[in-house]
Motif scaffolding. Structure first.
Motif, PDB file in Angstrom:
ATOM      1  N   ASN A 116      44.094  81.885   4.178  1.00 50.27           N
ATOM      2  CA  ASN A 116      43.392  80.616   4.357  1.00 50.27           C
ATOM      3  C   ASN A 116      43.179  80.270   5.827  1.00 50.27           C
ATOM      4  O   ASN A 116      42.168  79.663   6.183  1.00 50.27           O
ATOM      5  N   LEU A 117      44.145  80.616   6.676  1.00 48.80           N
ATOM      6  CA  LEU A 117      43.973  80.342   8.104  1.00 48.80           C
ATOM      7  C   LEU A 117      42.783  81.118   8.643  1.00 48.80           C
ATOM      8  O   LEU A 117      42.039  80.638   9.491  1.00 48.80           O
ATOM      9  N   TYR A 118      42.624  82.313   8.133  1.00 52.58           N
ATOM     10  CA  TYR A 118      41.543  83.180   8.595  1.00 52.58           C
ATOM     11  C   TYR A 118      40.194  82.751   8.021  1.00 52.58           C
ATOM     12  O   TYR A 118      39.205  82.668   8.730  1.00 52.58           O
TER      13      TYR A 118
ATOM     14  N   VAL B 164      50.531  76.527  12.423  1.00 52.19           N
ATOM     15  CA  VAL B 164      49.904  76.717  13.735  1.00 52.19           C
ATOM     16  C   VAL B 164      50.103  75.444  14.543  1.00 52.19           C
ATOM     17  O   VAL B 164      49.782  74.347  14.076  1.00 52.19           O
TER      18      VAL B 164
ATOM     19  N   ILE C 200      43.498  82.312  15.630  1.00 54.97           N
ATOM     20  CA  ILE C 200      43.782  83.314  14.597  1.00 54.97           C
ATOM     21  C   ILE C 200      42.667  84.362  14.582  1.00 54.97           C
ATOM     22  O   ILE C 200      41.500  84.020  14.474  1.00 54.97           O
TER      23      ILE C 200
ATOM     24  N   PRO D  40      39.796  78.013   8.692  1.00 53.81           N
ATOM     25  CA  PRO D  40      40.566  77.322   9.736  1.00 53.81           C
ATOM     26  C   PRO D  40      40.203  75.842   9.787  1.00 53.81           C
ATOM     27  O   PRO D  40      39.028  75.491   9.677  1.00 53.81           O
TER      28      PRO D  40
ATOM     29  N   GLN E 101      49.753  85.790  17.253  1.00 53.10           N
ATOM     30  CA  GLN E 101      49.125  85.485  15.969  1.00 53.10           C
ATOM     31  C   GLN E 101      49.092  86.699  15.040  1.00 53.10           C
ATOM     32  O   GLN E 101      49.172  86.553  13.827  1.00 53.10           O
TER      33      GLN E 101
ATOM     34  N   ASP F  63      49.354  76.928   6.397  1.00 49.32           N
ATOM     35  CA  ASP F  63      48.602  77.584   5.335  1.00 49.32           C
ATOM     36  C   ASP F  63      49.001  79.048   5.208  1.00 49.32           C
ATOM     37  O   ASP F  63      49.772  79.554   6.021  1.00 49.32           O
TER      38      ASP F  63
ATOM     39  N   VAL G 294      42.389  76.441  15.705  1.00 46.94           N
ATOM     40  CA  VAL G 294      42.958  77.426  14.783  1.00 46.94           C
ATOM     41  C   VAL G 294      41.997  78.601  14.622  1.00 46.94           C
ATOM     42  O   VAL G 294      42.402  79.772  14.625  1.00 46.94           O
TER      43      VAL G 294
ATOM     44  N   GLN H 285      47.680  73.187  11.459  1.00 49.01           N
ATOM     45  CA  GLN H 285      47.414  73.587  10.080  1.00 49.01           C
ATOM     46  C   GLN H 285      48.622  74.333   9.562  1.00 49.01           C
ATOM     47  O   GLN H 285      49.278  75.054  10.314  1.00 49.01           O
TER      48      GLN H 285
END
Ligand SMILES: Nc1ncnc2c1ncn2[C@@H]1O[C@H](COP(=O)(O)OP(=O)(O)O)[C@@H](O)[C@H]1O
Ligand SMILES: [Mg+2]
Length: 379
Positions: free
Chosen positions: A221-223, A207, A235, A226, A195, A217, A231, A215
Motif C-alpha cells: 500500500n505504501l508503494y 513512515v 518509498i 502513498p 526504505q 501501512d 511518502v 503513513q
C-alpha cells in the motif's frame, strides 16, 4: 488488546526541541513493525521512549493494558538489539546467550534448557562452544538475538542493527532476520532509515518525517497508494518523479499540462481530480512506469497491470533530453532533462538510447499518482 500502544506521545528535549509530535500507534502481539524515515526524524527517540531510556514528555505508553510511562527500563521486559551486537568476546556463544539469565541467578538446569531451546530456534546449536570472533556476521546476529529473546521479552526493539554492514551482507542478514522473526513470533519494533530494508522486512511500516507519522501501512500500500508526496518520494528506488502540472477540466476527463505537454487523465483518476478541484497538481510517475517506445513495439506492455491501457490513451508522453545512462544489469536508468529539471526512467537494459538524444518518453498513466500542490496530499 494491543501488546504495546502509544497515545499522543510527544518528546521535547531539554533544549526545547520537539523531536516527536503527537504520535499514536498500536502494535499487535507478534507483529514485525518497522519505523522508517530520514535521519533525524525521531525514530531512535521513539524507540528509546518505549524502552524507558528517555522520558516521555506527554502522552501515554501502554504495555499489555497498563500504563508504562513510569516503569523503569528493567521493569518493562523489553529487549534491545544494538548495531554492534554487543557480544562478550571472551565468552562462548552459550554464555553470551545465557547471560541475561545467569546474571539473574536462575537455576542452572533451567538456563541450560533455555539456551538449547533458543539456539535450536535460531539454528546455532552447533556453535555454542565458539567465541564471537569465530562467527560470521549472520551468526553473530543470531547470538545477539538469542541473548535478547531468551528471557521471553514482551518485545524486541532494534535500532538500525544492520547499518554497519556492507550492502551484500546487509541484504543477506535482512532475509535471515525476516525469516527468524517469522519463526520466533516475538513482537518486534525495528528502526531503519533505509526504505528498501523497511519494504523487505516489515508486515507493517510506519513512515516518519520530522517527528510526525506520515503513513502506517503494508509495503504494497505504501508503494501503490502513498498518502502524500513525501511518502511517495521516500518509498521506492530510484525515487518517484514529480512533474508540476496544471489541471484543465474537459467535458470528459481532465487534461494535465506539463509545460507544453498535454497528458490526458481518464477514468477514476480524472473523476477524483474533478471532485478534488485542485488546479495545480504534482503528477507522480515512478521510473519503472516510463518507457522509451510505445507499448506495441516493446515488451514493457506486460510489466505492470494497466500499462497498456494507460499508454494507448493519446499524448501520454514527454519530449525530453537524455543526459545520462546508468547500467544496472537487467535494467538501466535514463536520466533526462525536462524544463531544466532532472528526472529518471528505468527501462530494460537492451533499450536503444544514447546520451544527448532528444527522445519521447511514454508515461504509464494507469500507475500515475496525483498530489495536491498546496497540501502535498494524495488526490
Ligand atoms: N538529547 C537530545 N537533545 C536534543 N535534541 C536531541 C537529542 N537527541 C536527539 N535530538 C534531536 O532529535 C531529533 C530526532 O533524533 P533521533 O530520534 O535520534 O532521530 P533518528 O533516529 O530518526 O535519526 C534530531 O533532530 C536530533 O538532533
Ligand atoms: Mg537513530
Amino acid at each position: 488488546m494491543a501488546k504495546l500502544a502509544l497515545e499522543n506521545v510527544r518528546k521535547i528535549y531539554k533544549n526545547g526541541y520537539e523531536a516527536v509530535h503527537n504520535f499514536s500507534l498500536e502494535i499487535e502481539e507478534g507483529e514485525f513493525l518497522i519505523l522508517v524515515g530520514p535521519s533525524g526524524c525521531g525514530k531512535s527517540t521513539l524507540l528509546r521512549m518505549i524502552a524507558g531510556l528517555e522520558d516521555i514528555t506527554s502522552g501515554e505508553l501502554w504495555m499489555d493494558g497498563e500504563i508504562g510511562n513510569y516503569k523503569e527500563p528493567g521493569e518493562r521486559n523489553l529487549a534491545m538489539v544494538f548495531q554492534n551486537y554487543a557480544l562478550y568476546p571472551n565468552m562462548s556463544v552459550y554464555d553470551n546467550i545465557a547471560f541475561s539469565l545467569s546474571v539473574r541467578k536462575k537455576d542452572k538446569e533451567e538456563i541450560d534448557r533455555k539456551v538449547h531451546e533458543t539456539a535450536k530456534l535460531l539454528g546455532i546449536e552447533q556453535l555454542l562452544d565458539r567465541r564471537p570472533g569465530e562467527l560470521s556476521g549472520g551468526q553473530k546476529q543470531r547470538v545477539a538475538i538469542g541473548n535478547a529473546i531468551i528471557r521471553n521479552p514482551r518485545a524486541l526493539l532494534m535500532d538500525e542493527p544492520l547499518s554497519n554492514l556492507d550492502a551484500k551482507l546487509r541484504t543477506q542478514m535482512r532475509v535471515e532476520l525476516a525469516a527468524l522473526q517469522h519463526k520466533m513470533k516475538t513482537t518486534t519494533i525495528y528502526v531503519t532509515h533505509d526504505q528498501t530494508e523497511a519494504m523487505t522486512l516489515g508486515s507493517r511500516i510506519v513512515v516518519m518525517k520530522e517527528g510526525e507519522m506520515q503513513q502506517v501501512d503494508t509495503p504494497a500500500n505504501l508503494y501503490d497508494a502513498p498518502a502524500n508526496k513525501f511518502v511517495a518520494g521516500f518509498i521506492g528506488t530510484p525515487s518517484m518523479n514529480f512533474f508540476e502540472a496544471q489541471a484543465v477540466r474537459e467535458e470528459e476527463g481532465v487534461l494535465l499540462l506539463v509545460g507544453e505537454h498535454r497528458i490526458r487523465l481518464s477514468g477514476e483518476d480524472a473523476a477524483r481530480l474533478r471532485a478534488h478541484g485542485a488546479d495545480k497538481v504534482w503528477l507522480g510517475i515512478r521510473p519503472e512506469d516510463i518507457a522509451v517506445s510505445a507499448p506495441q513495439e516493446g515488451r514493457q506492455t506486460e510489466r505492470r497491470p494497466g500499462w497498456k491501457e494507460g499508454l494507448l490513451a493519446d499524448g501520454n508522453y514527454l519530449e525530453v533530453l537524455i543526459t545520462d545512462i546508468e547500467l544496472l544489469g537487467a535494467e538501466k536508468l535514463l536520466i533526462f532533462l525536462l524544463y531544466g529539471k532532472k528526472y529518471v526512467a528505468k527501462v530494460p537494459a537492451e533499450t536503444q538510447v544514447k546520451t544527448g538524444e532528444q527522445r519521447r518518453l511514454y508515461l504509464n498513466m494507469a500507475a500515475a499518482h496525483l498530489f495536491d500542490c498546496a497540501t502535498e496530499k494524495r488526490i
